[in-house]
Design an enzyme around this catalytic site. Structure first.
Site, PDB file in Angstrom:
ATOM      1  N   HIS A  25       0.459  -1.061  -0.262  1.00 45.28           N
ATOM      2  CA  HIS A  25      -0.645  -0.029   0.051  1.00 45.28           C
ATOM      3  C   HIS A  25       1.103   1.289   0.110  1.00 45.28           C
ATOM      4  O   HIS A  25       1.159   2.037   0.389  1.00 45.28           O
ATOM      5  CB  HIS A  25      -0.721   0.017   1.050  1.00 45.28           C
ATOM      6  N   TYR A  70       3.113  -5.164  10.597  1.00 49.29           N
ATOM      7  CA  TYR A  70       3.727  -3.042   9.965  1.00 49.29           C
ATOM      8  C   TYR A  70       4.253  -2.252  10.899  1.00 49.29           C
ATOM      9  O   TYR A  70       4.989  -1.385  10.716  1.00 49.29           O
ATOM     10  CB  TYR A  70       1.664  -2.772  10.621  1.00 49.29           C
TER      11      TYR A  70
END
Length: 310
Positions: A32, A299
């Protein structure tokens, strides 16, 4: 073997493998990579009130910041390419805390565990001669992990939306809502657009960042909206495997409506934030899905590398 790695090391290895497969782009997310952040307001309907004590699902509207994104690791991949799209929401609660909801425009994931996801990444290693993944390796992986098949098939044919505001997005994982009496119930989320969902038939004349440009133009005429649909799980519904979906006949409620009003003024600030599906608020709890648990650590590894411009 991947299954023998400690969880923290497994997350590092997954990020390392993504970098090996897709390359690195200093300062960007490992997936992303390209996205735009927007200001929004979420207004709950009150239907969730008896089922969860979560503050943003009660009566009062709350502000939110959302990020629409292309899932590729390369921030320069054009919007006209077929790819999964992301929609992350950070709800800003009255007590100064945040809670996040991360969704994509697929209803399931491609792996049931972080270990099998790592195996899939290895199976997707490009062939030296063609530069593309060897389909025989992918087929062998699906043969060993048949639960991956539906998600991979869906990703292969996912439509290119005409607008970020004209597609449905799923959270893919199960969560648990807990109410004031302490009763917990499994739930799954999806965002349904106010617009009729539609895919582009021809992207030949699109610019590289067409979807962000289209949304910017659309917002000049008014907000873009989404309804938060919550599917209520029942006894026996799977909560630990994000490759599985629940039966369509499960009861659903509309928990609220999100109104996106414009691009966030401080893009750099919000682009530097982590949108984490395990950042939850009282009244919402993570399920036993191992992929959900792993995403937070993955993440964190990605965040550390991008803030250090690696």
């Amino acid at each position: 073997m991947a299954s023998e790695l400690p969880k923290s090391q497994l997350s590092v290895t997954i990020v390392d493998t993504i970098e090996h497969l897709k390359g690195t782009h200093a300062g960007y997310r490992r997936a992303h990579a390209r996205g735009v952040c927007y200001d929004a307001t979420f207004t709950p309907t009150g239907e969730a009130g008896p089922l969860t004590t979560a503050a943003h699902l009660q009566g009062e509207p709350v502000s939110a910041t959302v990020r629409f994104s292309h899932t590729d690791t390369n921030p320069h991949v054009p919007d006209g390419d077929r790819a999964v799209r992301g929609f992350a929401t950070k709800f800003h609660l009255a007590d100064g805390t945040n809670t996040d909801l991360i969704t994509v425009n697929l209803d399931r994931f491609v792996a049931s565990t972080p270990e099998s996801f790592l195996e899939l990444l290895h199976a997707a290693e490009p062939d030296a001669a063609t530069g593309a993944p060897d389909l025989d390796n992918i087929k062998a992986h699906v043969g060993a992990h048949p639960e991956a098949g539906p998600g991979l098939a869906a990703a292969a044919v996912v439509g290119i939306p005409v607008s970020y505001a004209a597609t449905t997005y799923w959270a893919i994982h199960a969560f648990f809502w807990r109410n004031a009496d302490g009763v917990a119930r499994p739930v799954k989320y999806r965002w349904e657009p106010d617009l009729d969902p539609a895919n582009a038939e021809d992207t030949t004349n699109w610019s590289a960042e067409h979807l962000a440009e289209e949304l910017a133009e659309r917002l000049k005429s008014g907000p873009a909206g989404f309804r938060l649909i919550v599917q209520l799980g029942e006894e026996g519904d799977n909560t630990d495997d994000s490759t599985q979906v629940w039966p369509a006949e499960r009861t659903e409620i509309v928990a609220g409506h999100l109104s996106i009003t414009g691009e966030a003024a401080d893009q750099e600030h919000w682009q530097n934030q982590v949108f984490d599906p395990t950042l939850l608020t009282p009244g919402i709890e993570a399920s036993d899905d191992p992929v959900l648990a792993a995403r937070s650590t993955i993440y964190a590894v990605s965040y550390d590398r991008r803030v250090h411009k690696r």
